[in-house]
Write a protein that holds these residues in place. Structure first.
Motif, short mmCIF file in Angstrom:
data_model
loop_
_atom_site.label_atom_id
_atom_site.label_comp_id
_atom_site.label_asym_id
_atom_site.label_seq_id
_atom_site.Cartn_x
_atom_site.Cartn_y
_atom_site.Cartn_z
N GLU A 136 14.14 55.74 37.29
CA GLU A 136 14.37 56.05 38.71
C GLU A 136 15.78 56.61 38.91
O GLU A 136 15.97 57.58 39.65
N GLU A 137 16.77 56.03 38.24
CA GLU A 137 18.15 56.52 38.36
C GLU A 137 18.28 57.92 37.77
O GLU A 137 18.99 58.77 38.33
N GLN A 139 15.93 60.18 37.61
CA GLN A 139 15.29 61.09 38.56
C GLN A 139 16.21 61.33 39.77
O GLN A 139 16.35 62.46 40.23
N GLN A 140 16.83 60.28 40.25
CA GLN A 140 17.74 60.40 41.40
C GLN A 140 18.93 61.29 41.04
O GLN A 140 19.32 62.16 41.83
N ASP A 143 17.73 64.84 40.94
CA ASP A 143 17.51 65.33 42.31
C ASP A 143 18.83 65.67 43.00
O ASP A 143 18.94 66.68 43.69
N LEU A 144 19.83 64.82 42.81
CA LEU A 144 21.15 65.08 43.41
C LEU A 144 21.79 66.33 42.84
O LEU A 144 22.41 67.13 43.58
#
Length: 150
Positions: A136-137, A139-140, A143-144
């Motif tokens: 999840e991190e 992917q985050q 995305d950022l």
């Protein structure tokens, strides 16, 4: 280690400046970590990137222009990168049958073997990152970074 400690700088003008400095520092850190195992094979990260692009089209040929278009390091001299890969026997370069102004680049069996030999190194590298960031991190973060380039 926090960026302030890594570069021995206590204050930044803004969080934007801190983010950019951290991004550049981390990018160089990642590049250097990969360069260590590429050195054993006499290539640079840019050579690996070019080989992966060529493999993506394998067994069809790819042109130098098509490689340049998607190369991660846009400042790389594609001709020089390909010259080295030809010299090492990892790629073949010949005139395109349909367009004599274009070169067809293909992987050799030695180039395919090199990518196979590098696979465990890359898996270990990404495994090490997985010890630092969960899915999840990761992917985050991705995305950022996409958002930053908009």
């Amino acid at each position: 280690m926090r960026i302030e400690e890594a570069i021995k700088q206590g204050k930044f003008r803004s969080n934007y400046q801190k983010a950019v400095v951290n991004l550049i520092f981390t990018s160089n850190w990642l590049r250097d970590a990969q360069a260590d195992f590429f050195k054993e094979y006499e290539i640079l990260p840019q050579h690996f990137n070019a080989l992966r692009i060529i493999k993506g089209r394998h067994p069809k040929p790819v042109s130098a222009g098509e490689i340049k278009e998607v190369l991660l390091d846009k400042a790389s001299d594609v001709t020089r990168l390909l010259d080295k890969l030809v010299k090492l026997g990892h790629v073949n370069r010949r005139l395109c049958d349909q367009n004599r102004r274009k070169m067809d680049i293909t992987l050799t069996p030695k180039g395919l073997q090199l990518l196979e030999d590098l696979e465990p190194h890359m898996n270990a590298f990404f495994g090490d990152l997985a010890d630092r960031l969960n899915e999840e991190e990761a992917q985050q973060l991705s995305d950022l970074l996409d958002k930053l380039r908009k």
